[in-house]
Design a protein around this motif. Structure first.
Motif, PDB file in Angstrom:
ATOM      1  N   PRO A   1       1.070  -0.993   0.009  1.00  0.00           N
ATOM      2  CA  PRO A   1      -0.344   0.302  -0.029  1.00  0.00           C
ATOM      3  C   PRO A   1       1.121   1.425  -0.063  1.00  0.00           C
ATOM      4  CG  PRO A   1      -0.568  -1.568   0.973  1.00  0.00           C
ATOM      5  CD  PRO A   1       0.609  -1.816   0.709  1.00  0.00           C
ATOM      6  N   ASN A   2       1.968   1.248   0.495  1.00  0.00           N
ATOM      7  CA  ASN A   2       2.758   2.024   0.852  1.00  0.00           C
ATOM      8  C   ASN A   2       4.388   2.166   0.157  1.00  0.00           C
ATOM      9  OD1 ASN A   2       4.376   1.201   3.306  1.00  0.00           O
ATOM     10  ND2 ASN A   2       4.306   2.557   3.763  1.00  0.00           N
ATOM     11  N   HIS A   3       4.487   1.425   0.129  1.00  0.00           N
ATOM     12  CA  HIS A   3       6.223   1.288  -0.795  1.00  0.00           C
ATOM     13  C   HIS A   3       6.311   0.260  -2.402  1.00  0.00           C
ATOM     14  CE1 HIS A   3       6.130  -1.831   1.997  1.00  0.00           C
ATOM     15  NE2 HIS A   3       7.734  -2.562   1.476  1.00  0.00           N
ATOM     16  N   VAL A   4       7.158  -0.012  -2.895  1.00  0.00           N
ATOM     17  CA  VAL A   4       6.791  -1.013  -4.281  1.00  0.00           C
ATOM     18  C   VAL A   4       8.186  -1.573  -3.929  1.00  0.00           C
ATOM     19  CG1 VAL A   4       7.667  -1.214  -6.623  1.00  0.00           C
ATOM     20  CG2 VAL A   4       5.715   0.075  -5.444  1.00  0.00           C
ATOM     21  N   HIS A   5       8.517  -2.942  -4.292  1.00  0.00           N
ATOM     22  CA  HIS A   5       9.926  -4.028  -4.563  1.00  0.00           C
ATOM     23  C   HIS A   5       9.730  -4.638  -5.674  1.00  0.00           C
ATOM     24  CE1 HIS A   5      10.812  -3.756  -0.235  1.00  0.00           C
ATOM     25  NE2 HIS A   5       9.580  -4.195   0.400  1.00  0.00           N
TER      26      HIS A   5
ATOM     27  N   ASN B   1      20.772 -12.969  -5.084  1.00  0.00           N
ATOM     28  CA  ASN B   1      19.304 -13.000  -6.190  1.00  0.00           C
ATOM     29  C   ASN B   1      18.069 -14.002  -5.477  1.00  0.00           C
ATOM     30  OD1 ASN B   1      18.206 -11.920  -8.514  1.00  0.00           O
ATOM     31  ND2 ASN B   1      18.999 -14.036  -9.537  1.00  0.00           N
ATOM     32  N   LEU B   2      18.326 -14.677  -4.686  1.00  0.00           N
ATOM     33  CA  LEU B   2      16.988 -15.660  -4.363  1.00  0.00           C
ATOM     34  C   LEU B   2      16.894 -14.782  -3.111  1.00  0.00           C
ATOM     35  CD1 LEU B   2      18.329 -19.293  -4.411  1.00  0.00           C
ATOM     36  CD2 LEU B   2      16.459 -18.570  -5.150  1.00  0.00           C
ATOM     37  N   ILE B   3      17.781 -14.819  -2.398  1.00  0.00           N
ATOM     38  CA  ILE B   3      16.929 -13.968  -0.635  1.00  0.00           C
ATOM     39  C   ILE B   3      16.219 -12.638  -1.409  1.00  0.00           C
ATOM     40  CG2 ILE B   3      18.501 -12.656   1.311  1.00  0.00           C
ATOM     41  CD1 ILE B   3      17.906 -15.765   1.763  1.00  0.00           C
ATOM     42  N   VAL B   4      16.221 -11.944  -2.262  1.00  0.00           N
ATOM     43  CA  VAL B   4      16.013 -10.468  -3.228  1.00  0.00           C
ATOM     44  C   VAL B   4      14.629 -11.423  -3.008  1.00  0.00           C
ATOM     45  CG1 VAL B   4      15.855  -8.942  -4.029  1.00  0.00           C
ATOM     46  CG2 VAL B   4      17.944  -9.026  -2.781  1.00  0.00           C
ATOM     47  N   ASN B   5      14.620 -12.466  -3.701  1.00  0.00           N
ATOM     48  CA  ASN B   5      13.272 -12.864  -4.225  1.00  0.00           C
ATOM     49  C   ASN B   5      11.916 -13.387  -3.766  1.00  0.00           C
ATOM     50  OD1 ASN B   5      11.433 -15.475  -4.720  1.00  0.00           O
ATOM     51  ND2 ASN B   5      11.808 -13.735  -7.480  1.00  0.00           N
ATOM     52  N   ARG B   6      12.644 -13.594  -2.374  1.00  0.00           N
ATOM     53  CA  ARG B   6      11.875 -14.650  -0.781  1.00  0.00           C
ATOM     54  C   ARG B   6      11.462 -13.697  -0.044  1.00  0.00           C
ATOM     55  NH1 ARG B   6      14.963 -18.695   2.534  1.00  0.00           N
ATOM     56  NH2 ARG B   6      16.403 -16.975   3.061  1.00  0.00           N
ATOM     57  N   TYR B   7      12.187 -12.604  -0.090  1.00  0.00           N
ATOM     58  CA  TYR B   7      11.505 -11.279   0.644  1.00  0.00           C
ATOM     59  C   TYR B   7      10.999 -10.694   0.188  1.00  0.00           C
ATOM     60  CZ  TYR B   7      12.220  -6.635   3.039  1.00  0.00           C
ATOM     61  OH  TYR B   7      12.247  -5.611   4.001  1.00  0.00           O
ATOM     62  N   ILE B   8      10.993  -9.947  -0.620  1.00  0.00           N
ATOM     63  CA  ILE B   8       9.537  -9.371  -1.339  1.00  0.00           C
ATOM     64  C   ILE B   8       8.421 -10.133  -1.333  1.00  0.00           C
ATOM     65  CG2 ILE B   8       9.496  -9.423  -3.961  1.00  0.00           C
ATOM     66  CD1 ILE B   8      11.742  -8.043  -5.219  1.00  0.00           C
ATOM     67  N   HIS B   9       8.342 -11.672  -1.758  1.00  0.00           N
ATOM     68  CA  HIS B   9       7.624 -12.528  -1.606  1.00  0.00           C
ATOM     69  C   HIS B   9       6.848 -12.491  -0.187  1.00  0.00           C
ATOM     70  CE1 HIS B   9       7.627 -13.937  -5.925  1.00  0.00           C
ATOM     71  NE2 HIS B   9       7.271 -12.962  -6.163  1.00  0.00           N
TER      72      HIS B   9
ATOM     73  N   ASN C   1       7.484 -10.306   1.792  1.00  0.00           N
ATOM     74  CA  ASN C   1       6.921  -8.443   2.414  1.00  0.00           C
ATOM     75  C   ASN C   1       5.245  -8.836   2.758  1.00  0.00           C
ATOM     76  OD1 ASN C   1       6.821  -5.458   1.974  1.00  0.00           O
ATOM     77  ND2 ASN C   1       8.941  -6.721   2.721  1.00  0.00           N
ATOM     78  N   PRO C   2       4.214  -9.175   2.010  1.00  0.00           N
ATOM     79  CA  PRO C   2       2.785  -9.212   2.621  1.00  0.00           C
ATOM     80  C   PRO C   2       2.727  -9.740   3.365  1.00  0.00           C
ATOM     81  CG  PRO C   2       3.000  -9.453   0.350  1.00  0.00           C
ATOM     82  CD  PRO C   2       4.209  -9.403   0.473  1.00  0.00           C
ATOM     83  N   VAL C   3       3.773 -10.859   3.905  1.00  0.00           N
ATOM     84  CA  VAL C   3       3.445 -12.107   5.142  1.00  0.00           C
ATOM     85  C   VAL C   3       3.887 -10.802   6.565  1.00  0.00           C
ATOM     86  CG1 VAL C   3       3.348 -13.773   6.366  1.00  0.00           C
ATOM     87  CG2 VAL C   3       3.235 -14.052   3.872  1.00  0.00           C
TER      88      VAL C   3
ATOM     89  N   TYR D   1      -1.643 -12.615  -1.645  1.00  0.00           N
ATOM     90  CA  TYR D   1      -1.796 -11.557  -1.943  1.00  0.00           C
ATOM     91  C   TYR D   1      -1.517 -11.742  -3.432  1.00  0.00           C
ATOM     92  CZ  TYR D   1      -0.017  -6.840  -0.721  1.00  0.00           C
ATOM     93  OH  TYR D   1       0.052  -4.812  -1.473  1.00  0.00           O
ATOM     94  N   ARG D   2      -2.888 -10.294  -3.724  1.00  0.00           N
ATOM     95  CA  ARG D   2      -3.025 -10.010  -5.100  1.00  0.00           C
ATOM     96  C   ARG D   2      -1.692  -9.373  -5.166  1.00  0.00           C
ATOM     97  NH1 ARG D   2      -4.569  -9.894  -9.437  1.00  0.00           N
ATOM     98  NH2 ARG D   2      -6.016  -9.139 -10.959  1.00  0.00           N
ATOM     99  N   TRP D   3      -1.417  -8.480  -5.430  1.00  0.00           N
ATOM    100  CA  TRP D   3      -0.388  -7.694  -5.800  1.00  0.00           C
ATOM    101  C   TRP D   3       1.456  -7.929  -5.923  1.00  0.00           C
ATOM    102  CZ3 TRP D   3      -3.484  -6.007  -8.555  1.00  0.00           C
ATOM    103  CH2 TRP D   3      -4.799  -5.486  -8.489  1.00  0.00           C
TER     104      TRP D   3
END
Length: 177
Positions: free
Chosen positions: A58-62, A113-121, A123-125, A136-138
């Protein structure tokens, strides 16, 4: 004071973050999320790059992306400028939508590369918006699970770490939920 130039070379990978000004919400409804994704697609057509994963909070983007022949600052300037213009027009506001410059961390090894991917996915949790990242839809997580198709996200690079097995990828993510 002169800003330090960001590291860039063709094929460089980044974890990009953009936060709403004063940590304010930048996506007020479904339309805003969809417009941001459409802007990414439009800019991708103009300045080709690869989206490896994304999550629009809602207030930021990855964004987890790999450049091709266009510098990262041109890509991000185009995306953020277009969205800020849209946002200010739609909500009849003026001024900054995003808080300062976007953040960028260059990714130079497979582990990160893997850690960033996991962190991004996840983030809503982490922010307690959902219990399971696939709810999470977005984000691009459902694309990785094979539940959605995308012409924008290229999940193969990350899935190749798991021999293309989506179930192994899912296990990698879910062990941290």
């Amino acid at each position: 004071m002169v800003r330090k130039r960001r590291v860039w070379y063709p094929g460089s990978k980044y974890h990009i973050t953009c936060r709403g000004n004063k940590k304010r919400t930048i996506f007020l409804d479904r339309i805003d999320f969809k417009i941001y994704i459409n802007i990414i697609k439009e800019i991708n057509n103009k300045y080709p790059f690869v989206i490896l994963s994304y999550c629009l909070m809602p207030n930021h983007v990855h964004l987890h992306l790999r450049t091709e022949d266009i510098e990262i600052w041109k890509i991000m300037q185009a995306i953020n400028w277009r969205y800020a213009r849209y946002f200010n027009e739609r909500y009849n506001t003026v001024g900054h939508v995003f808080q300062g410059r976007y953040g960028s961390k260059i990714i130079e090894n497979n582990y990160y590369n893997l850690i960033v991917n996991r962190y991004i996915h996840l983030n809503p949790v982490k922010d307690q918006l959902v219990l399971n990242p696939k709810d999470y839809r977005w984000s691009s997580y459902r694309i990785y699970l094979g539940e959605e198709k995308s012409e924008l996200v290229k999940e193969e690079e990350i899935l190749n770490y798991f021999a293309g097995e989506r179930s192994l990828y899912n296990k990698f993510i879910m062990e941290f939920v």
